[in-house]
Each structure stands twice: as C-alpha cells, then as structure tokens.
Design an enzyme around this catalytic site. Structure first.
Site, short mmCIF file in Angstrom:
data_model
loop_
_atom_site.label_atom_id
_atom_site.label_comp_id
_atom_site.label_asym_id
_atom_site.label_seq_id
_atom_site.Cartn_x
_atom_site.Cartn_y
_atom_site.Cartn_z
N GLY A 119 -23.27 -28.29 -19.99
CA GLY A 119 -21.89 -28.06 -20.41
C GLY A 119 -21.89 -28.06 -21.92
O GLY A 119 -22.53 -28.91 -22.56
N LYS A 120 -21.19 -27.11 -22.51
CA LYS A 120 -21.25 -26.96 -23.97
C LYS A 120 -20.74 -28.22 -24.69
O LYS A 120 -21.29 -28.63 -25.69
CB LYS A 120 -20.47 -25.73 -24.44
CG LYS A 120 -21.05 -24.43 -23.91
CD LYS A 120 -20.49 -23.22 -24.60
CE LYS A 120 -21.15 -22.97 -25.91
NZ LYS A 120 -22.58 -22.66 -25.82
N ASN A 136 -23.32 -31.03 -24.32
CA ASN A 136 -24.50 -30.72 -25.13
C ASN A 136 -24.24 -31.00 -26.61
O ASN A 136 -25.09 -31.57 -27.30
CB ASN A 136 -24.89 -29.25 -24.96
CG ASN A 136 -25.53 -28.98 -23.60
OD1 ASN A 136 -25.97 -29.89 -22.92
ND2 ASN A 136 -25.57 -27.70 -23.22
N ASN A 165 -21.98 -17.33 -32.24
CA ASN A 165 -23.25 -16.63 -32.37
C ASN A 165 -22.90 -15.15 -32.61
O ASN A 165 -21.73 -14.77 -32.65
CB ASN A 165 -24.16 -16.87 -31.15
CG ASN A 165 -23.65 -16.26 -29.86
OD1 ASN A 165 -22.76 -15.40 -29.87
ND2 ASN A 165 -24.19 -16.70 -28.74
N GLY A 204 -31.91 -17.11 -37.93
CA GLY A 204 -31.24 -18.13 -38.74
C GLY A 204 -29.73 -18.09 -38.65
O GLY A 204 -29.18 -17.95 -37.56
N ALA A 255 -28.92 -23.85 -25.24
CA ALA A 255 -28.22 -24.89 -26.02
C ALA A 255 -28.68 -25.00 -27.47
O ALA A 255 -28.36 -25.96 -28.15
CB ALA A 255 -28.29 -26.25 -25.34
N ALA A 256 -29.41 -24.01 -27.97
CA ALA A 256 -29.77 -24.01 -29.40
C ALA A 256 -28.49 -24.01 -30.22
O ALA A 256 -28.36 -24.75 -31.20
CB ALA A 256 -30.61 -22.78 -29.74
N GLY A 257 -27.53 -23.19 -29.82
CA GLY A 257 -26.26 -23.10 -30.55
C GLY A 257 -25.48 -24.40 -30.49
O GLY A 257 -24.81 -24.78 -31.47
N ASP A 258 -25.54 -25.11 -29.37
CA ASP A 258 -24.84 -26.39 -29.27
C ASP A 258 -25.50 -27.45 -30.13
O ASP A 258 -24.81 -28.28 -30.75
CB ASP A 258 -24.79 -26.85 -27.80
CG ASP A 258 -23.93 -25.92 -26.96
OD1 ASP A 258 -22.96 -25.35 -27.50
OD2 ASP A 258 -24.23 -25.77 -25.76
N GLY A 293 -35.50 -27.44 -21.32
CA GLY A 293 -34.33 -28.28 -21.04
C GLY A 293 -33.31 -28.15 -22.14
O GLY A 293 -33.67 -27.91 -23.30
N SER A 335 -33.84 -31.62 -24.66
CA SER A 335 -34.74 -31.19 -25.73
C SER A 335 -34.16 -31.45 -27.13
O SER A 335 -34.76 -31.08 -28.13
CB SER A 335 -35.01 -29.69 -25.59
OG SER A 335 -33.83 -28.96 -25.87
P1 ADP Z 1 -26.70 -19.55 -29.03
O1 ADP Z 1 -27.64 -20.58 -28.53
O2 ADP Z 1 -25.30 -20.03 -29.07
O3 ADP Z 1 -26.83 -18.20 -28.41
P2 ADP Z 1 -28.29 -18.69 -31.33
O4 ADP Z 1 -29.21 -18.01 -30.38
O5 ADP Z 1 -27.76 -17.89 -32.46
O6 ADP Z 1 -27.05 -19.36 -30.60
O7 ADP Z 1 -29.09 -19.96 -31.90
C1 ADP Z 1 -28.43 -20.96 -32.66
C2 ADP Z 1 -29.35 -21.46 -33.76
O8 ADP Z 1 -30.52 -22.01 -33.15
C3 ADP Z 1 -29.86 -20.38 -34.71
O9 ADP Z 1 -28.96 -20.19 -35.78
C4 ADP Z 1 -31.17 -21.00 -35.17
O10 ADP Z 1 -30.94 -21.94 -36.21
C5 ADP Z 1 -31.66 -21.75 -33.93
N1 ADP Z 1 -32.61 -20.92 -33.15
C6 ADP Z 1 -32.34 -20.17 -32.06
N2 ADP Z 1 -33.45 -19.53 -31.63
C7 ADP Z 1 -34.45 -19.91 -32.46
C8 ADP Z 1 -35.84 -19.61 -32.57
N3 ADP Z 1 -36.44 -18.77 -31.71
N4 ADP Z 1 -36.55 -20.18 -33.58
C9 ADP Z 1 -35.97 -21.04 -34.45
N5 ADP Z 1 -34.66 -21.37 -34.41
C10 ADP Z 1 -33.91 -20.81 -33.44
#
Ligand code: ADP
Length: 300
Positions: A42-43, A46, A185, A220, A246-249, A284, A288
């Site tokens: 869940g955003k 997270n 994003n 980036g 969840a990179a964005g979260d 995860g 993670s």
């Molecule tokens: P979302 O997860 O919401 O789709 P993004 O894909 O734009 O968002 O990722 C959010 C942030 O996570 C990016 O701005 C970056 O800092 C980091 N990130 C995502 N993917 C990678 C990657 N492959 N390598 C390094 N950092 C990453």
C-alpha cells in the site's frame, strides 16, 4: 544526530498478493505460476515505513480490515516503528493488491481497496495528530474526500503537505491549492498535464503547486520551484536494480524526512535518491527499504 521530526501519513495499507509466472494469462486462460508471496504494501504504508526507517517519528492514519491480513499489515508497521494508534480496524476485508509478475518483469495489478475505502473523513483525533506534525504525506489510494480534507487540515495548521499523485487521476483544485510539494513519477506527470516531456510537465505543474519533483526511474529526478528560475536534476546512483517496486514511495518518504530536518532541497534529493537506490537492489517493497545508517553510509 538530529532529533527526530514528526511525520503523519494519511494513506493506504494493502496486502500485496504476488504471483510469479513465465507469462501472464490471457482472458479465459489458466497458467501455472512459479511462486507466490504475500507482502505488506500500500502506498501509504510503504511511505510510512520508508520515513520511519529513515529516522522520523511516523504515525499512520488509515484502516485495515478485521481479518488475518489486517493483523499482519498492522504488525509490519509496528515492526518498522510506525505508530498505528490511529490506524482503524474496520469490519470487512483489508485492502489487497493482486499482482502478476511475468519473467520479463512486467506486471498487471488489480487493487481492491477494502478497508481503505471506509476512510472517507478525518476524526478529531486525526486532526489533533496532524496538528502536531512537521509534514503530512499523502497519496491517492484513499477516497479523494479524505485526501482533500487532510491536505486542507494540514494547510490550516501550517503543516507542510507532500502529495504523491498515484494512482494517476485528475486532481481537484482544492487539493492542488493545499499541496506544498508534488512528487509524481514521469507517467503521473504526463497524466496530470498531457505533456510527455518531464521538464515541460514539471513547469506546467508550477501553475498549480509551488514545488514539484518528477522522479525519472534510473535516470534520477528533476526539481522545479516557482521561486527558483533554474531546474535542478539529480542523477540516480548507478546500481544493479532487482526490484523497483515502491522505489517512488521510498523516495517520497525519505525526501520528506530530510526536508523536515531542515535540509536544503539539493541535499534532501540526494538523501531520497540514495535511499531509493538502496531499496531497488533487494526484492520486496517495504522489506527492502533502508534504515538511516545505511542511507548515511551510502551518502558518505
Ligand atoms: P515509481 O516507483 O513511483 O514508478 P520511479 O520509477 O521514478 O518511481 O523511481 C523513483 C526513484 O527511485 C527515482 O527517482 C530514483 O531515485 C530511484 N530509482 C528507481 N529506479 C532506479 C534504478 N534502477 N536505479 C537507481 N535508482 C532508481
């Protein structure tokens, strides 16, 4: 060591039900999967976990269902140090996300809001909590009425609001008017503006909010603000990504922690980028997310 800042997350909790298959089934087809996992997500949750692990005192406003998943979702938040006193337990099922991940890393997702859908307005307790916060983190997985109310309550009390506009949808003016920092994003930035160039989309969004960070995945992020002429781009650390869920979260949660600690935007973006890069190197979503020591070590 900075003393912890206080962040409230008004958002969703979902149990992610993830099936791994070679190829996702077409309509009417049945396929045999390789593996199945249940992962707390869940955003909202997270972002709460990311912010708590990064060193803030975090409280979560939302709801889980009166079921097995609800117990696990609450437990996962507690385990990461998120205060769940105002996380309601309501009749019926918890929110779930049914995710099929194929061998090419593509996915298809059905989100059933469950308990999240019952959070339509704030209680007095929720308002009192927001009153004490340094920032309110919001996303769009709760009913829009409560997201609007939460942002308005924070604005009235001078509390900074950070909104991740996901899942993408059009936003009412009363929400944009009470958002200090918007963190879409690329896809969400395009959905909000109709513009495919992230820089142009970010500039266009400055008509409605004072500060925008567009995240660009492995490329980036990009920051623009009404009161600064020059955009700022921050490249992501080059890492081997195994799971970008969840990179964005992680990014939004840690960015907010750094900003509430009074760090200038360029430094806060470096914190968020370092944390998100750490999170994509392991499988995860919430599991993670890095702790503060790991973020500080990555920045050193
Ligand atoms: P979302 O997860 O919401 O789709 P993004 O894909 O734009 O968002 O990722 C959010 C942030 O996570 C990016 O701005 C970056 O800092 C980091 N990130 C995502 N993917 C990678 C990657 N492959 N390598 C390094 N950092 C990453």
């Amino acid at each position: 060591m900075t003393s912890p800042t206080s962040i409230v997350v008004l958002g969703s909790t979902n149990m992610d039900l993830v099936a791994y298959v070679a190829k996702a089934p077409a309509r009417g087809e049945t396929v045999t999967g390789r593996e199945f996992r249940t992962v707390p997500g869940g955003k909202g949750a997270n972002q709460a976990v990311a912010a708590a692990r990064a060193g803030a005192e975090v409280s979560m406003i939302g709801a889980v269902g009166a079921d097995e998943f609800g117990l696990r979702l609450r437990g996962a938040l507690d385990h990461s140090g998120v205060d769940t006193d105002l996380l309601r337990t309501v009749e019926g099922p918890s929110g779930t996300a049914h995710i099929v991940v194929d061998d090419e890393g593509g996915n298809a997702i059905v989100v059933v809001p469950g308990a999240n859908g019952t959070v339509t307005s704030l209680t007095h307790g929720d308002e009192a909590l927001i009153d004490t916060a340094d920032a309110l983190l919001l996303q769009l997985e709760l009913p829009l009425s409560v997201v609007v109310e939460g942002a308005g309550a924070a604005r009235e009390r001078g509390v900074r609001t950070v909104l991740t506009p996901a899942p993408a949808r059009s936003l009412p003016p009363e929400l944009l008017n009470t958002t200090d920092l918007l963190v879409p994003n690329e896809h969400e930035a395009t959905a909000l503006t109709g513009l495919t160039d992230p820089y142009e989309a970010a500039r266009a969004l400055l008509d409605v909010v004072p500060q925008v960070v567009v995240t660009l995945g492995a490329a980036g992020c990009l920051y623009v603000a009404r009161d600064s002429a020059e955009p700022l781009t921050v490249p992501a650390p080059r890492v081997h990504a195994v799971d970008t869920t969840a990179a964005g979260d992680t990014f939004a949660g840690v960015l907010t922690v750094a900003l509430t600690e009074g760090r200038p935007m360029p430094e806060a973006l470096s914190w968020a980028s370092a944390a998100a890069a750490l999170s994509v190197q392991h499988e995860g979503a919430s599991t993670s997310m890095p702790y503060r020591v790991a973020i500080e070590a990555a920045l050193a």
